[in-house]
Enzyme design. Structure first.
Site, PDB file in Angstrom:
ATOM      1  N   ASP A  32       0.865  -1.190   0.000  1.00  0.00           N
ATOM      2  CA  ASP A  32       0.000   0.000   0.000  1.00  0.00           C
ATOM      3  C   ASP A  32       0.900   1.239   0.000  1.00  0.00           C
ATOM      4  O   ASP A  32       2.120   1.145  -0.194  1.00  0.00           O
ATOM      5  CB  ASP A  32      -0.986  -0.027   1.180  1.00  0.00           C
ATOM      6  CG  ASP A  32      -0.297  -0.070   2.533  1.00  0.00           C
ATOM      7  OD1 ASP A  32       0.933   0.120   2.587  1.00  0.00           O
ATOM      8  OD2 ASP A  32      -0.987  -0.292   3.541  1.00  0.00           O
ATOM      9  N   PHE A  33       0.302   2.411   0.214  1.00  0.00           N
ATOM     10  CA  PHE A  33       1.105   3.636   0.258  1.00  0.00           C
ATOM     11  C   PHE A  33       1.603   3.918   1.670  1.00  0.00           C
ATOM     12  O   PHE A  33       2.779   4.130   1.889  1.00  0.00           O
ATOM     13  CB  PHE A  33       0.243   4.830  -0.176  1.00  0.00           C
ATOM     14  CG  PHE A  33       0.209   5.057  -1.654  1.00  0.00           C
ATOM     15  CD1 PHE A  33       0.911   4.254  -2.528  1.00  0.00           C
ATOM     16  CD2 PHE A  33      -0.534   6.110  -2.188  1.00  0.00           C
ATOM     17  CE1 PHE A  33       0.884   4.469  -3.890  1.00  0.00           C
ATOM     18  CE2 PHE A  33      -0.569   6.333  -3.556  1.00  0.00           C
ATOM     19  CZ  PHE A  33       0.134   5.518  -4.404  1.00  0.00           C
ATOM     20  N   ARG A  34       0.634   3.892   2.607  1.00  0.00           N
ATOM     21  CA  ARG A  34       0.929   4.456   3.916  1.00  0.00           C
ATOM     22  C   ARG A  34       1.065   3.431   5.034  1.00  0.00           C
ATOM     23  O   ARG A  34       1.292   3.786   6.173  1.00  0.00           O
ATOM     24  CB  ARG A  34      -0.150   5.482   4.291  1.00  0.00           C
ATOM     25  CG  ARG A  34      -0.167   6.650   3.349  1.00  0.00           C
ATOM     26  CD  ARG A  34      -1.298   7.619   3.594  1.00  0.00           C
ATOM     27  NE  ARG A  34      -1.298   8.647   2.556  1.00  0.00           N
ATOM     28  CZ  ARG A  34      -1.800   8.474   1.324  1.00  0.00           C
ATOM     29  NH1 ARG A  34      -2.364   7.316   0.987  1.00  0.00           N
ATOM     30  NH2 ARG A  34      -1.751   9.444   0.450  1.00  0.00           N
ATOM     31  N   ASN A  99      -8.263   1.128  -5.973  1.00  0.00           N
ATOM     32  CA  ASN A  99      -7.129   0.322  -6.443  1.00  0.00           C
ATOM     33  C   ASN A  99      -7.068   0.274  -7.963  1.00  0.00           C
ATOM     34  O   ASN A  99      -8.083   0.382  -8.646  1.00  0.00           O
ATOM     35  CB  ASN A  99      -7.205  -1.086  -5.862  1.00  0.00           C
ATOM     36  CG  ASN A  99      -7.021  -1.075  -4.361  1.00  0.00           C
ATOM     37  OD1 ASN A  99      -6.574  -0.070  -3.825  1.00  0.00           O
ATOM     38  ND2 ASN A  99      -7.372  -2.152  -3.701  1.00  0.00           N
ATOM     39  N   ASP A 101      -5.267  -2.341  -9.438  1.00  0.00           N
ATOM     40  CA  ASP A 101      -4.662  -3.653  -9.704  1.00  0.00           C
ATOM     41  C   ASP A 101      -5.585  -4.668 -10.370  1.00  0.00           C
ATOM     42  O   ASP A 101      -5.154  -5.767 -10.736  1.00  0.00           O
ATOM     43  CB  ASP A 101      -4.084  -4.241  -8.404  1.00  0.00           C
ATOM     44  CG  ASP A 101      -5.116  -4.326  -7.277  1.00  0.00           C
ATOM     45  OD1 ASP A 101      -6.320  -4.513  -7.560  1.00  0.00           O
ATOM     46  OD2 ASP A 101      -4.712  -4.210  -6.098  1.00  0.00           O
ATOM     47  N   HIS A 116      -9.688   5.252  -9.822  1.00  0.00           N
ATOM     48  CA  HIS A 116      -8.360   5.734 -10.194  1.00  0.00           C
ATOM     49  C   HIS A 116      -7.786   5.017 -11.413  1.00  0.00           C
ATOM     50  O   HIS A 116      -6.582   4.955 -11.585  1.00  0.00           O
ATOM     51  CB  HIS A 116      -7.403   5.598  -8.998  1.00  0.00           C
ATOM     52  CG  HIS A 116      -7.807   6.452  -7.825  1.00  0.00           C
ATOM     53  ND1 HIS A 116      -7.376   6.220  -6.533  1.00  0.00           N
ATOM     54  CD2 HIS A 116      -8.618   7.544  -7.751  1.00  0.00           C
ATOM     55  CE1 HIS A 116      -7.898   7.137  -5.725  1.00  0.00           C
ATOM     56  NE2 HIS A 116      -8.657   7.940  -6.428  1.00  0.00           N
TER      57      HIS A 116
HETATM   58  P1  NAD Z   1      -3.303   3.802   1.946  1.00  0.00           P
HETATM   59  O1  NAD Z   1      -1.952   3.161   1.730  1.00  0.00           O
HETATM   60  O2  NAD Z   1      -3.336   5.238   2.256  1.00  0.00           O
HETATM   61  O3  NAD Z   1      -4.037   3.037   3.152  1.00  0.00           O
HETATM   62  C1  NAD Z   1      -4.096   1.650   3.235  1.00  0.00           C
HETATM   63  C2  NAD Z   1      -4.569   1.289   4.637  1.00  0.00           C
HETATM   64  O4  NAD Z   1      -4.758  -0.112   4.698  1.00  0.00           O
HETATM   65  C3  NAD Z   1      -3.562   1.667   5.738  1.00  0.00           C
HETATM   66  O5  NAD Z   1      -4.229   2.362   6.769  1.00  0.00           O
HETATM   67  C4  NAD Z   1      -3.058   0.297   6.238  1.00  0.00           C
HETATM   68  O6  NAD Z   1      -2.757   0.303   7.617  1.00  0.00           O
HETATM   69  C5  NAD Z   1      -4.249  -0.592   5.927  1.00  0.00           C
HETATM   70  N1  NAD Z   1      -3.884  -2.001   5.719  1.00  0.00           N
HETATM   71  C6  NAD Z   1      -2.893  -2.487   4.922  1.00  0.00           C
HETATM   72  N2  NAD Z   1      -2.894  -3.832   4.944  1.00  0.00           N
HETATM   73  C7  NAD Z   1      -3.891  -4.204   5.805  1.00  0.00           C
HETATM   74  C8  NAD Z   1      -4.372  -5.464   6.262  1.00  0.00           C
HETATM   75  N3  NAD Z   1      -3.831  -6.617   5.822  1.00  0.00           N
HETATM   76  N4  NAD Z   1      -5.410  -5.481   7.133  1.00  0.00           N
HETATM   77  C9  NAD Z   1      -5.955  -4.322   7.579  1.00  0.00           C
HETATM   78  N5  NAD Z   1      -5.555  -3.105   7.182  1.00  0.00           N
HETATM   79  C10 NAD Z   1      -4.521  -3.042   6.297  1.00  0.00           C
HETATM   80  O7  NAD Z   1      -4.192   3.415   0.693  1.00  0.00           O
HETATM   81  P2  NAD Z   1      -5.529   4.094   0.122  1.00  0.00           P
HETATM   82  O8  NAD Z   1      -6.344   4.665   1.213  1.00  0.00           O
HETATM   83  O9  NAD Z   1      -6.110   3.115  -0.820  1.00  0.00           O
HETATM   84  O10 NAD Z   1      -5.034   5.368  -0.730  1.00  0.00           O
HETATM   85  C11 NAD Z   1      -3.855   5.385  -1.453  1.00  0.00           C
HETATM   86  C12 NAD Z   1      -3.954   5.462  -2.987  1.00  0.00           C
HETATM   87  O11 NAD Z   1      -3.065   4.449  -3.368  1.00  0.00           O
HETATM   88  C13 NAD Z   1      -5.216   5.107  -3.689  1.00  0.00           C
HETATM   89  O12 NAD Z   1      -5.567   6.184  -4.448  1.00  0.00           O
HETATM   90  C14 NAD Z   1      -4.846   3.931  -4.650  1.00  0.00           C
HETATM   91  O13 NAD Z   1      -5.191   4.279  -5.961  1.00  0.00           O
HETATM   92  C15 NAD Z   1      -3.375   3.823  -4.591  1.00  0.00           C
HETATM   93  N6  NAD Z   1      -2.744   2.489  -4.471  1.00  0.00           N
HETATM   94  C16 NAD Z   1      -3.316   1.382  -5.025  1.00  0.00           C
HETATM   95  C17 NAD Z   1      -2.715   0.142  -4.884  1.00  0.00           C
HETATM   96  C18 NAD Z   1      -3.381  -1.066  -5.514  1.00  0.00           C
HETATM   97  O14 NAD Z   1      -4.021  -0.935  -6.544  1.00  0.00           O
HETATM   98  N7  NAD Z   1      -3.258  -2.241  -4.904  1.00  0.00           N
HETATM   99  C19 NAD Z   1      -1.525   0.004  -4.173  1.00  0.00           C
HETATM  100  C20 NAD Z   1      -0.946   1.169  -3.627  1.00  0.00           C
HETATM  101  C21 NAD Z   1      -1.568   2.414  -3.774  1.00  0.00           C
END
Ligand code: NAD
Length: 245
Positions: A32-34, A99, A101, A116
């Protein structure tokens, strides 16, 4: 509240919508991002800025080459499967996802709104010509930057920071937020707008809001209940009750 009680609540609702974020895909191997192992711990925060893409396309494509292949080959996990099963059982109207993906569709979800964009579609930023994913993958192997025959940069049809969301996706998602009586947010920190506006719209229109996310989100205070848990444990537990009934 327990997963079983949430399932009862889902069954008692008329119009349930899920809003998902990068957290639903971490257990498929996509960072993820954060979160603690998020992309922002490895790459600069501007890697998804549209200005960065144009200023340093080579830098962007270095990152993309590394990120794209694992993402495009990832398999859905139990969270994606749960949402597909809820839809198949007519308990879920739609998945609105941030997402890119494609894993909800791979799991079998039919009504998916991609806010997105996604990693599988490409076009020329200058002339608009579309490029097939297979072509892009091949070009990436031997070119530092991808260019169209017209000389323009080829870009993924994802929404970079600094760009607007696709109108049709945003208006469809907004309609779901207005119409639903239950919104469940899964795996999003709810800090990226306008996606994070959708739970606010749902609440304003009288829906219940449940958040499933490990760690704080920007809208915890608005939620009727927050499951601060691991998403796959949560999904396995809910799936167990769903398949029993
Ligand atoms: P974010 O990274 O801001 O937040 C993800 C959240 O999920 C975090 O708070 C994290 O603690 C939680 N998390 C991660 N794994 C977990 C688990 N196994 N169980 C419970 N909680 C879990 O992501 P966001 O809010 O989606 O925003 C970020 C942007 O990133 C979006 O606009 C998206 O387009 C993009 N993004 C997409 C992908 C993808 O397509 N898979 C990956 C990275 C970023």
């Amino acid at each position: 509240m327990t997963e079983r009680e949430l399932l009862e609540k889902i069954k008692a609702s008329q119009y349930v919508v899920a809003l998902t974020g990068a957290g639903v895909s971490t257990e498929s191997g996509i960072p993820d991002f954060r979160g603690p192992n998020g992309l922002y711990s490895k790459y600069p925060e501007n890697v998804f800025d549209i200005d960065y893409f144009y200023a340093d396309p080579e830098g962007f494509y270095r990152f993309w080459r590394e990120a794209l292949f694992p993402m495009s080959e990832a398999k859905p996990n139990v969270v994606h499967t749960l949402l597909a099963e809820l839809e198949a059982q007519r308990l879920l109207k739609a998945v609105v996802t941030q997402n890119i993906d494609g894993l909800h569709q791979k799991a079998g979800s039919k009504n998916v709104i991609e806010l997105h964009g996604n990693i599988f579609e490409y076009c020329c930023a200058k002339c608009g010509r579309t490029q097939r994913f297979e072509t892009v993958k091949k070009l990436l192997e031997s070119n530092p930057v991808l260019r169209c025959n017209c000389g323009g940069l080829i870009r993924p049809n994802i929404v970079f920071f600094g760009e607007s969301l696709p109108m049709h996706a945003l208006s469809e998602a907004t309609l779901h937020a207005q119409e639903c009586d239950l919104m469940i947010v899964l795996g999003s920190s709810l800090v990226v707008y306008p996606a994070a506006q959708l739970p606010i719209i749902a609440k304003e229109h009288g829906a219940a809001l449940f958040i499933v996310n490990r760690g704080r989100t920007g809208l915890d205070d608005l939620a009727d209940f927050k499951f601060d848990v691991n998403l796959s444990d949560f999904a396995k537990e809910l799936m167990k009750h769903l398949m029993k009934t």
